[in-house]
Design a protein around this motif. Structure first.
Motif, mmCIF file in Angstrom:
data_model
loop_
_atom_site.group_PDB
_atom_site.id
_atom_site.type_symbol
_atom_site.label_atom_id
_atom_site.label_comp_id
_atom_site.label_asym_id
_atom_site.label_seq_id
_atom_site.Cartn_x
_atom_site.Cartn_y
_atom_site.Cartn_z
ATOM 1 N N VAL A 12 -6.340 49.258 4.280
ATOM 2 C CA VAL A 12 -6.746 48.267 5.286
ATOM 3 C C VAL A 12 -7.299 49.003 6.502
ATOM 4 C CG1 VAL A 12 -5.991 46.387 6.778
ATOM 5 C CG2 VAL A 12 -5.018 46.620 4.476
ATOM 6 N N PHE A 13 -8.576 48.672 6.884
ATOM 7 C CA PHE A 13 -9.231 49.314 8.034
ATOM 8 C C PHE A 13 -9.051 48.419 9.266
ATOM 9 C CE2 PHE A 13 -11.401 52.869 6.032
ATOM 10 C CZ PHE A 13 -11.316 52.526 4.695
ATOM 11 N N ASN A 14 -8.135 48.795 10.144
ATOM 12 C CA ASN A 14 -7.856 47.984 11.332
ATOM 13 C C ASN A 14 -8.619 48.471 12.563
ATOM 14 O OD1 ASN A 14 -5.970 46.040 10.300
ATOM 15 N ND2 ASN A 14 -4.437 47.660 10.189
ATOM 16 N N ASP A 15 -9.043 49.751 12.583
ATOM 17 C CA ASP A 15 -9.679 50.323 13.777
ATOM 18 C C ASP A 15 -11.181 50.511 13.557
ATOM 19 O OD1 ASP A 15 -7.164 50.533 15.042
ATOM 20 O OD2 ASP A 15 -6.784 52.410 13.949
ATOM 21 N N LYS A 16 -11.980 50.198 14.597
ATOM 22 C CA LYS A 16 -13.425 50.385 14.509
ATOM 23 C C LYS A 16 -13.768 51.863 14.421
ATOM 24 C CE LYS A 16 -14.528 46.154 17.032
ATOM 25 N NZ LYS A 16 -15.160 45.526 18.209
ATOM 26 N N GLY A 17 -14.868 52.160 13.715
ATOM 27 C CA GLY A 17 -15.305 53.547 13.605
ATOM 28 C C GLY A 17 -16.000 53.809 12.290
ATOM 29 N N GLU A 18 -16.434 55.065 12.117
ATOM 30 C CA GLU A 18 -17.084 55.502 10.881
ATOM 31 C C GLU A 18 -16.073 56.256 10.036
ATOM 32 O OE1 GLU A 18 -20.983 57.046 10.755
ATOM 33 O OE2 GLU A 18 -21.494 54.931 11.074
ATOM 34 N N TYR A 19 -16.015 55.919 8.771
ATOM 35 C CA TYR A 19 -15.043 56.543 7.866
ATOM 36 C C TYR A 19 -15.767 57.154 6.660
ATOM 37 C CZ TYR A 19 -11.665 53.854 10.588
ATOM 38 O OH TYR A 19 -10.925 53.332 11.611
ATOM 39 N N PRO A 20 -16.318 58.370 6.833
ATOM 40 C CA PRO A 20 -16.927 59.040 5.677
ATOM 41 C C PRO A 20 -15.839 59.479 4.698
ATOM 42 C CG PRO A 20 -16.925 60.500 7.577
ATOM 43 C CD PRO A 20 -16.403 59.177 8.054
ATOM 44 N N TYR A 21 -16.159 59.393 3.409
ATOM 45 C CA TYR A 21 -15.191 59.836 2.409
ATOM 46 C C TYR A 21 -15.930 60.395 1.206
ATOM 47 C CZ TYR A 21 -16.083 55.361 -0.015
ATOM 48 O OH TYR A 21 -16.664 54.304 -0.657
ATOM 49 N N PHE A 22 -15.195 61.012 0.299
ATOM 50 C CA PHE A 22 -15.812 61.669 -0.854
ATOM 51 C C PHE A 22 -14.803 61.672 -1.986
ATOM 52 C CE2 PHE A 22 -13.489 65.755 -0.627
ATOM 53 C CZ PHE A 22 -12.914 65.630 0.628
ATOM 54 N N CYS A 23 -15.258 62.176 -3.146
ATOM 55 C CA CYS A 23 -14.350 62.359 -4.278
ATOM 56 C C CYS A 23 -13.896 63.812 -4.286
ATOM 57 C CB CYS A 23 -15.042 61.998 -5.585
ATOM 58 S SG CYS A 23 -14.035 62.418 -7.034
ATOM 59 N N ALA A 24 -12.602 64.026 -4.201
ATOM 60 C CA ALA A 24 -12.075 65.388 -4.138
ATOM 61 C C ALA A 24 -12.323 66.160 -5.433
ATOM 62 C CB ALA A 24 -10.569 65.347 -3.844
ATOM 63 N N LEU A 25 -12.533 65.449 -6.539
ATOM 64 C CA LEU A 25 -12.781 66.112 -7.823
ATOM 65 C C LEU A 25 -14.260 66.421 -8.024
ATOM 66 C CD1 LEU A 25 -10.418 63.834 -9.939
ATOM 67 C CD2 LEU A 25 -9.924 66.116 -9.068
ATOM 68 N N HIS A 26 -15.137 65.640 -7.354
ATOM 69 C CA HIS A 26 -16.595 65.834 -7.444
ATOM 70 C C HIS A 26 -17.138 65.697 -6.016
ATOM 71 C CE1 HIS A 26 -15.067 63.630 -11.077
ATOM 72 N NE2 HIS A 26 -15.555 64.697 -11.659
ATOM 73 N N PRO A 27 -17.057 66.764 -5.220
ATOM 74 C CA PRO A 27 -17.369 66.650 -3.771
ATOM 75 C C PRO A 27 -18.786 66.177 -3.453
ATOM 76 C CG PRO A 27 -16.186 68.686 -4.246
ATOM 77 C CD PRO A 27 -16.558 68.100 -5.578
ATOM 78 N N HIS A 28 -19.692 66.217 -4.445
ATOM 79 C CA HIS A 28 -21.044 65.691 -4.174
ATOM 80 C C HIS A 28 -21.039 64.169 -4.097
ATOM 81 C CE1 HIS A 28 -20.644 65.476 -8.568
ATOM 82 N NE2 HIS A 28 -21.514 64.481 -8.511
ATOM 83 N N MET A 29 -19.988 63.501 -4.529
ATOM 84 C CA MET A 29 -19.887 62.036 -4.433
ATOM 85 C C MET A 29 -19.436 61.678 -3.013
ATOM 86 S SD MET A 29 -17.881 61.237 -8.009
ATOM 87 C CE MET A 29 -17.603 59.516 -7.576
ATOM 88 N N LYS A 30 -20.405 61.161 -2.206
ATOM 89 C CA LYS A 30 -20.106 60.856 -0.814
ATOM 90 C C LYS A 30 -20.426 59.407 -0.506
ATOM 91 C CE LYS A 30 -20.997 65.572 0.750
ATOM 92 N NZ LYS A 30 -22.002 66.462 1.288
ATOM 93 N N ALA A 31 -19.708 58.823 0.453
ATOM 94 C CA ALA A 31 -19.953 57.450 0.877
ATOM 95 C C ALA A 31 -19.364 57.268 2.262
ATOM 96 C CB ALA A 31 -19.314 56.477 -0.111
ATOM 97 N N THR A 32 -19.692 56.127 2.907
ATOM 98 C CA THR A 32 -19.206 55.864 4.265
ATOM 99 C C THR A 32 -18.837 54.396 4.431
ATOM 100 O OG1 THR A 32 -20.635 57.612 5.147
ATOM 101 C CG2 THR A 32 -19.737 56.045 6.731
ATOM 102 N N ILE A 33 -17.738 54.159 5.097
ATOM 103 C CA ILE A 33 -17.362 52.801 5.498
ATOM 104 C C ILE A 33 -17.463 52.733 7.001
ATOM 105 C CG2 ILE A 33 -15.406 51.222 5.716
ATOM 106 C CD1 ILE A 33 -14.583 52.264 2.872
ATOM 107 N N THR A 34 -18.199 51.721 7.507
ATOM 108 C CA THR A 34 -18.328 51.518 8.942
ATOM 109 C C THR A 34 -17.555 50.256 9.314
ATOM 110 O OG1 THR A 34 -20.507 52.557 8.911
ATOM 111 C CG2 THR A 34 -19.948 51.248 10.864
ATOM 112 N N VAL A 35 -16.667 50.376 10.296
ATOM 113 C CA VAL A 35 -15.873 49.236 10.754
ATOM 114 C C VAL A 35 -16.337 48.884 12.163
ATOM 115 C CG1 VAL A 35 -13.546 48.358 11.189
ATOM 116 C CG2 VAL A 35 -13.922 50.060 9.378
ATOM 117 N N LYS A 36 -16.902 47.653 12.339
ATOM 118 C CA LYS A 36 -17.321 47.218 13.684
ATOM 119 C C LYS A 36 -17.379 45.706 13.805
ATOM 120 C CE LYS A 36 -22.363 47.548 13.036
ATOM 121 N NZ LYS A 36 -23.575 48.232 13.485
#
Ligand SMILES: [Cu+2]
Length: 139
Positions: free
Chosen positions: A115-139
């Protein structure tokens, strides 16, 4: 003879009753004290999980398929619950770059929610395949 023995017998009885009452009183007091402290601890352990689930207002699902987070970029309002589900045969993770969340290894059809309660940018990736990247923006 009978007149002398009676008072002694009564005294013995009174003494025996007094001792048994004292012993019973002590034992009952100890039992109540330990029982009371055990009961007080239990409700405190149950409160945190209930408040976590109550904060989610919306829910969004992200599928992990063909080594891609779908959708890779999303914008959500605060209080949104995001659920990742792994649709690949290979295991994946959803791991926050800033260590805000970490799914751990997800096998096929495994899910992870945050659950994303705080505003901000949340970049994340797959630790097993680090080239898999994505971002969740909360605003
Ligand atoms: Cu992966």
């Amino acid at each position: 003879m009978t007149m002398k023995t009676r008072p002694v017998t009564i005294l013995c009885l009174i003494a025996a009753i007094a001792v048994s009452v004292l012993l019973a009183g002590c034992a009952a007091g100890d039992g109540d004290a330990t029982g009371g402290t055990h009961k007080a601890i239990i409700p405190l352990d149950k409160t945190p999980p209930a408040s976590e689930t109550a904060t989610a207002k919306n829910e969004v699902r992200i599928e992990i398929q063909d080594f891609v987070f779908k959708p890779a970029e999303i914008t959500i309002p605060p209080g949104t619950k995001v659920t990742w589900i792994n649709k690949d045969e290979a295991p994946h993770t959803a791991t926050s770059v800033d260590k805000k969340f970490n799914s751990g290894g997800l096998d096929t059809d495994d899910e992870f929610s945050f659950v994303f309660n705080d505003k901000g940018e949340y970049p994340y990736f797959c630790a097993l395949h680090p080239h898999m990247k994505a971002t969740i923006t909360v605003k």
